[in-house]
Design a protein around this motif. Sequence first.
Motif, mmCIF file in Angstrom:
data_model
loop_
_atom_site.group_PDB
_atom_site.id
_atom_site.type_symbol
_atom_site.label_atom_id
_atom_site.label_comp_id
_atom_site.label_asym_id
_atom_site.label_seq_id
_atom_site.Cartn_x
_atom_site.Cartn_y
_atom_site.Cartn_z
ATOM 1 N N THR A 74 15.683 -15.655 -7.059
ATOM 2 C CA THR A 74 16.368 -15.652 -5.716
ATOM 3 C C THR A 74 15.329 -16.539 -4.748
ATOM 4 N N ALA A 75 14.389 -16.868 -5.074
ATOM 5 C CA ALA A 75 13.544 -17.149 -4.099
ATOM 6 C C ALA A 75 14.059 -18.471 -3.051
ATOM 7 N N GLU A 76 14.949 -19.317 -3.633
ATOM 8 C CA GLU A 76 15.863 -20.124 -2.763
ATOM 9 C C GLU A 76 16.647 -19.723 -1.741
ATOM 10 N N GLU A 77 17.100 -18.410 -1.891
ATOM 11 C CA GLU A 77 18.040 -18.008 -1.120
ATOM 12 C C GLU A 77 17.646 -17.447 0.284
ATOM 13 N N ASP A 78 18.317 -16.938 1.111
ATOM 14 C CA ASP A 78 17.727 -16.384 2.259
ATOM 15 C C ASP A 78 17.618 -15.035 2.291
ATOM 16 N N PRO A 79 16.342 -14.381 2.099
ATOM 17 C CA PRO A 79 15.773 -13.076 2.062
ATOM 18 C C PRO A 79 16.085 -12.473 3.124
ATOM 19 N N ALA A 80 16.018 -11.104 3.264
ATOM 20 C CA ALA A 80 16.077 -10.401 4.737
ATOM 21 C C ALA A 80 14.773 -10.984 5.376
ATOM 22 N N GLY A 81 14.829 -10.860 6.948
ATOM 23 C CA GLY A 81 14.032 -11.413 7.524
ATOM 24 C C GLY A 81 12.910 -10.189 8.206
ATOM 25 N N GLU A 82 12.030 -10.793 8.925
ATOM 26 C CA GLU A 82 10.988 -9.642 9.578
ATOM 27 C C GLU A 82 11.782 -8.545 10.141
ATOM 28 N N THR A 83 12.704 -9.023 11.117
ATOM 29 C CA THR A 83 13.327 -7.787 11.732
ATOM 30 C C THR A 83 13.904 -7.014 10.959
ATOM 31 N N ASP A 84 14.739 -7.436 9.833
ATOM 32 C CA ASP A 84 15.418 -6.518 8.895
ATOM 33 C C ASP A 84 14.485 -5.550 8.295
ATOM 34 N N LEU A 85 13.151 -6.240 7.933
ATOM 35 C CA LEU A 85 12.141 -5.405 7.206
ATOM 36 C C LEU A 85 11.720 -4.396 8.146
ATOM 37 N N SER A 86 11.362 -4.784 9.454
ATOM 38 C CA SER A 86 11.016 -3.857 10.206
ATOM 39 C C SER A 86 11.935 -2.622 10.492
ATOM 40 N N THR A 87 13.216 -2.938 10.666
ATOM 41 C CA THR A 87 14.029 -1.816 10.517
ATOM 42 C C THR A 87 14.022 -0.836 9.377
ATOM 43 N N LEU A 88 13.821 -1.467 8.120
ATOM 44 C CA LEU A 88 13.846 -0.555 6.861
ATOM 45 C C LEU A 88 12.549 0.254 7.040
ATOM 46 N N VAL A 89 11.260 -0.248 7.603
ATOM 47 C CA VAL A 89 10.147 0.303 7.494
ATOM 48 C C VAL A 89 10.155 1.511 8.666
ATOM 49 N N ARG A 247 4.138 1.617 9.146
ATOM 50 C CA ARG A 247 3.849 2.568 10.025
ATOM 51 C C ARG A 247 5.126 2.510 10.695
ATOM 52 N N GLY A 248 5.327 3.803 11.652
ATOM 53 C CA GLY A 248 6.398 4.007 12.373
ATOM 54 C C GLY A 248 6.865 2.921 13.267
ATOM 55 N N SER A 249 6.033 2.015 13.740
ATOM 56 C CA SER A 249 6.430 1.224 14.611
ATOM 57 C C SER A 249 7.250 -0.072 13.747
ATOM 58 N N GLY A 250 7.213 -0.051 12.610
ATOM 59 C CA GLY A 250 7.883 -1.026 11.959
ATOM 60 C C GLY A 250 6.934 -2.095 11.413
ATOM 61 N N ALA A 251 5.448 -1.952 11.401
ATOM 62 C CA ALA A 251 4.571 -2.842 10.925
ATOM 63 C C ALA A 251 4.402 -2.667 9.565
ATOM 64 N N TRP A 252 4.092 -3.450 8.540
ATOM 65 C CA TRP A 252 4.105 -3.215 7.194
ATOM 66 C C TRP A 252 2.945 -4.444 6.665
ATOM 67 N N ALA A 253 2.254 -4.042 5.547
ATOM 68 C CA ALA A 253 1.332 -4.795 4.819
ATOM 69 C C ALA A 253 1.816 -4.824 3.122
ATOM 70 N N LEU A 254 1.896 -5.841 2.527
ATOM 71 C CA LEU A 254 1.955 -5.920 0.942
ATOM 72 C C LEU A 254 0.587 -6.060 0.411
ATOM 73 N N VAL A 255 0.020 -5.320 -0.350
ATOM 74 C CA VAL A 255 -0.978 -5.185 -0.785
ATOM 75 C C VAL A 255 -1.105 -4.858 -2.536
ATOM 76 N N GLN A 256 -2.306 -4.967 -3.155
ATOM 77 C CA GLN A 256 -2.564 -4.577 -4.565
ATOM 78 C C GLN A 256 -3.177 -3.486 -4.382
ATOM 79 N N VAL A 257 -2.928 -2.463 -5.191
ATOM 80 C CA VAL A 257 -3.767 -1.197 -5.570
ATOM 81 C C VAL A 257 -3.913 -0.858 -7.048
ATOM 82 N N PRO A 258 -4.964 -0.288 -7.393
ATOM 83 C CA PRO A 258 -5.230 0.055 -8.802
ATOM 84 C C PRO A 258 -4.005 0.776 -9.460
ATOM 85 N N GLU A 259 -3.995 0.696 -10.843
ATOM 86 C CA GLU A 259 -2.623 1.430 -11.631
ATOM 87 C C GLU A 259 -3.188 2.978 -11.175
ATOM 88 N N PRO A 260 -2.391 3.693 -10.933
ATOM 89 C CA PRO A 260 -2.626 5.151 -10.643
ATOM 90 C C PRO A 260 -3.540 6.085 -11.576
#
Length: 330
Positions: A74-89, A247-260
């Motif tokens: 689906t990479a060629e389609e229009d994904p949710a934008g930053e504003t939509d993602l901040s609302t989800l956060v 964060r409650g303000s809507g800020a976010w970061a996508l990261v990598q973490v070790p396998e739990p």
Amino acid sequence: MFAFLSSAAQTQYAQLLDTARSVEMQRSTASLNGRFQKRQRKGRAYWYFVYYDGKTRNLYVGPDNERVRALVATAEEDPAGETDLSTLVRSYVAAGGIAFDRQHLSVIRRMAERGFFHAGGVLVGTHAFRAYANMLGVRWSAPDTTQDVDLSWPGRNVSVALPPEPDLDLHDALISFEQGFIPGSSGELMGPSYRYATDAAFQVDFLTTLDRSGPSPRSIPELRIVAQPSAYMDFLLEDPQQAVLVRGSGAWALVQVPEPARFAVHKLILSQVRPAAQRVKRAKDLAQAGALIAFLQEDDPTALKSAMAAARARGKGWSDKLDAAFARLG
């Protein structure tokens, strides 16, 4: 040792992670003329976005699994934008999701924007443990706060997918952050730790795997930083997973973490090798390992058994340390 978040919060996190991946992929590839390509590396399949900007470059997307294939499709389609993602956060945090400190999240987000996690970097330490709460849908009773942001770079002895020639400048990213970070020193090398100019307790540490070059701080030219080699780190960095920090303000970061499960086993080992002067850290290691083990025994015992078996297969020294740590757990 933990309490489950509501089913609504767990569902929201799954949606949040998928949307963050979609936004991140669109942000990373929108201005590039290239294509997605699946490749085999060390017996595993991974997806890359391959493009040309004077030479062929490979942007790491993720392992070949159902979620990553759906993103690619689906990479060629229009994904949710930053504003939509901040609302989800904001909605997720309001539903009980675990939020991160503003300054710490800002630094981690800056590392993400510079491409550290795309290039194979992994968030480790207590911030990873805190990230597991949202990943696993729980709230920990074990200690999950820290003044350090620990970032690890896998050495060539770790079987993970890495772009062939990452070219980042994390040193510049840190010294230009807000009031700026001040790098430490280690002999003739810039040190592996950065302290915040206006808050000396706030520190960013770079770690890497221990190899034949020994335990002295090692220059990582492709990142423009120096990292501290750490024993047992190669075990921790196998098979990292994606997580989104919020964060409650809507800020976010996508990261990598070790396998739990590997994180839990690694913490057990660390609790047995830290010097006596670090007894507070040793207690924290055991508390975090115990909380994760309690969860995994209930929710994913297969993953825990696999990680334990992988550690014990490394020899008697590893097995003895695990046995001693379990004796301390009671």
